[in-house]
Design a protein around this motif. Sequence first.
Motif, PDB file in Angstrom:
ATOM      1  N   TRP A 233       0.993  -1.263   0.055  1.00 38.23           N
ATOM      2  CA  TRP A 233       0.360   0.039   0.410  1.00 38.23           C
ATOM      3  C   TRP A 233       1.028   0.750  -0.411  1.00 38.23           C
ATOM      4  CZ3 TRP A 233      -0.322  -3.383   4.490  1.00 38.23           C
ATOM      5  CH2 TRP A 233       0.428  -2.603   5.213  1.00 38.23           C
ATOM      6  N   TRP A 234       0.406   2.623  -0.182  1.00 41.45           N
ATOM      7  CA  TRP A 234       0.898   3.743  -0.159  1.00 41.45           C
ATOM      8  C   TRP A 234       0.613   4.358   0.687  1.00 41.45           C
ATOM      9  CZ3 TRP A 234      -2.369   7.698  -1.647  1.00 41.45           C
ATOM     10  CH2 TRP A 234      -2.894   6.806  -2.355  1.00 41.45           C
ATOM     11  N   ALA A 235       1.619   5.889   0.695  1.00 47.52           N
ATOM     12  CA  ALA A 235       1.317   7.034   1.891  1.00 47.52           C
ATOM     13  C   ALA A 235       1.526   8.353   0.633  1.00 47.52           C
ATOM     14  CB  ALA A 235       0.788   6.700   2.960  1.00 47.52           C
ATOM     15  N   ALA A 236       0.458   9.022   0.421  1.00 46.01           N
ATOM     16  CA  ALA A 236       1.344   9.924  -0.196  1.00 46.01           C
ATOM     17  C   ALA A 236       1.202  11.236   0.225  1.00 46.01           C
ATOM     18  CB  ALA A 236       0.163  10.409  -1.872  1.00 46.01           C
ATOM     19  N   GLU A 237       1.796  12.141   0.961  1.00 46.61           N
ATOM     20  CA  GLU A 237       1.917  13.460   1.106  1.00 46.61           C
ATOM     21  C   GLU A 237       1.984  14.570   0.510  1.00 46.61           C
ATOM     22  OE1 GLU A 237       5.713  15.469   3.299  1.00 46.61           O
ATOM     23  OE2 GLU A 237       4.698  14.265   4.933  1.00 46.61           O
ATOM     24  N   LEU A 238       0.801  14.886   0.389  1.00 48.85           N
ATOM     25  CA  LEU A 238       0.399  16.048  -0.707  1.00 48.85           C
ATOM     26  C   LEU A 238       0.461  17.216  -0.304  1.00 48.85           C
ATOM     27  CD1 LEU A 238      -3.511  15.857  -0.712  1.00 48.85           C
ATOM     28  CD2 LEU A 238      -1.766  14.355  -2.244  1.00 48.85           C
ATOM     29  N   VAL A 239       1.048  17.890   0.881  1.00 48.81           N
ATOM     30  CA  VAL A 239       1.599  18.691   1.523  1.00 48.81           C
ATOM     31  C   VAL A 239       2.247  18.146   3.002  1.00 48.81           C
ATOM     32  CG1 VAL A 239       0.974  20.777   0.109  1.00 48.81           C
ATOM     33  CG2 VAL A 239      -0.271  20.328   2.060  1.00 48.81           C
ATOM     34  N   PRO A 240       3.486  18.929   2.961  1.00 42.61           N
ATOM     35  CA  PRO A 240       3.403  18.447   4.996  1.00 42.61           C
ATOM     36  C   PRO A 240       2.271  18.877   5.674  1.00 42.61           C
ATOM     37  CG  PRO A 240       5.308  19.784   3.802  1.00 42.61           C
ATOM     38  CD  PRO A 240       4.411  19.898   3.048  1.00 42.61           C
ATOM     39  N   GLY A 241       2.049  17.324   6.707  1.00 38.60           N
ATOM     40  CA  GLY A 241       0.338  17.389   7.189  1.00 38.60           C
ATOM     41  C   GLY A 241      -0.665  16.981   6.897  1.00 38.60           C
ATOM     42  N   ILE A 242      -0.753  17.089   5.478  1.00 38.12           N
ATOM     43  CA  ILE A 242      -2.018  16.275   4.770  1.00 38.12           C
ATOM     44  C   ILE A 242      -1.014  14.881   4.280  1.00 38.12           C
ATOM     45  CG2 ILE A 242      -3.958  16.512   2.925  1.00 38.12           C
ATOM     46  CD1 ILE A 242      -3.000  19.547   4.139  1.00 38.12           C
ATOM     47  N   VAL A 243      -2.121  13.583   4.451  1.00 40.92           N
ATOM     48  CA  VAL A 243      -1.476  12.584   4.300  1.00 40.92           C
ATOM     49  C   VAL A 243      -2.662  11.913   3.674  1.00 40.92           C
ATOM     50  CG1 VAL A 243      -0.343  10.396   3.771  1.00 40.92           C
ATOM     51  CG2 VAL A 243       0.532  12.312   5.147  1.00 40.92           C
ATOM     52  N   LEU A 244      -2.777  11.178   1.999  1.00 37.28           N
ATOM     53  CA  LEU A 244      -3.589  10.050   1.649  1.00 37.28           C
ATOM     54  C   LEU A 244      -2.556   9.302   1.621  1.00 37.28           C
ATOM     55  CD1 LEU A 244      -5.063  11.545  -1.195  1.00 37.28           C
ATOM     56  CD2 LEU A 244      -6.103  10.892   0.514  1.00 37.28           C
ATOM     57  N   GLU A 250      -6.060   2.287   7.914  1.00 37.17           N
ATOM     58  CA  GLU A 250      -6.804   3.439   7.902  1.00 37.17           C
ATOM     59  C   GLU A 250      -8.485   3.433   7.066  1.00 37.17           C
ATOM     60  OE1 GLU A 250      -5.453   6.899   8.776  1.00 37.17           O
ATOM     61  OE2 GLU A 250      -3.526   5.870   8.985  1.00 37.17           O
ATOM     62  N   PRO A 251      -8.978   4.770   7.014  1.00 37.41           N
ATOM     63  CA  PRO A 251     -10.242   3.866   6.689  1.00 37.41           C
ATOM     64  C   PRO A 251     -10.202   4.877   5.132  1.00 37.41           C
ATOM     65  CG  PRO A 251     -10.191   6.340   7.892  1.00 37.41           C
ATOM     66  CD  PRO A 251      -8.750   5.755   7.964  1.00 37.41           C
TER      67      PRO A 251
END
Length: 315
Positions: A233-244, A250-251
């Motif tokens: 799986w993955w985690a994308a940090e769009l900007v610092p503090g906001i991660v998908l 996770e939900p």
Amino acid sequence: MSEIELHRKLLGDARRNAAFHDALKSVIQPGVTTVLDIGAGTGFLSFLARRLGAKHCTLIEYADTLELAEQLACRNRIDGLGFIKAHSMEVRRRLSVNVAVTETLGNFALEEGLLETAIDARRFLGPDGVILPARLRQFAAPVFADRLQRDIDIWPAVGYGLDLEPARTISLNNMYVKTVLAADLHGSADCAQCWDDLDLRPQAAAPSSRRQKSLQWRADALPQRHIAGFALWWAAELVPGIVLSTSPFEPPTHWEQIYLPLLRPVDLDAGDVLDLTLSCDTRPDVGVRLTWKTRQLRGGKAVAEQVQDSWKGRL
């Protein structure tokens, strides 16, 4: 899947929409910021950016959804948009924008060319320009439950006296989009390890499209010693503090996880080490090629090994 069905799923994902809205809000200076939306689809992210005060948005999209984006912009009275029908890597127009955003994430994070698109987008950024997402991390964990493996490996049970082993081998050299449950991982994220960490920011060195990482788990530290396969799986940090994130812990989002099957299960003994080497190649002329080599180490030596390659599953 039709284009509109894909975008129905995207726009129906409230977590995704909120994360990109909040990330855009954090980088847009009303009346000043210009935005480049790569893989714009229906134009949703550009519409958000304009509503947040972006001075101008340029949408790049090679599919016919670009015409739909123009219709939707008119219907919602959103101006300040430019439309380019092309693949972003083919665009030779000179642009200088403050923000480039590309939501080209797949279930396997890089299957839609996110890495190469993000690196190429740097040429469109002005001084101090930013790109969303800024960072991508991919994770792997052993799967202990047999549920997903049984669902895939149907070949020995077909019966009628048929030997289907060649078909089985091709089948098990594929990555599978599956809903991996926390229970499949024994209910704990402790076994997850990061195998790929991509810094996409313009000031960072451009990551290579070919990368490899080896991970190890000690049998004595695992909740179970029977390994059915692996989850990605993955985690994308769009900007610092906001991660998908598409983590099973996770939900849920509209994205699912990736299941990597094994040719045969691995049953570890006390003191063994489970070794997984992942090799990823996403060069444009390749597409996506993932290989996974699984070794059972005992006393530092491999007592069992199996190698799988997504290209061997391309039938």
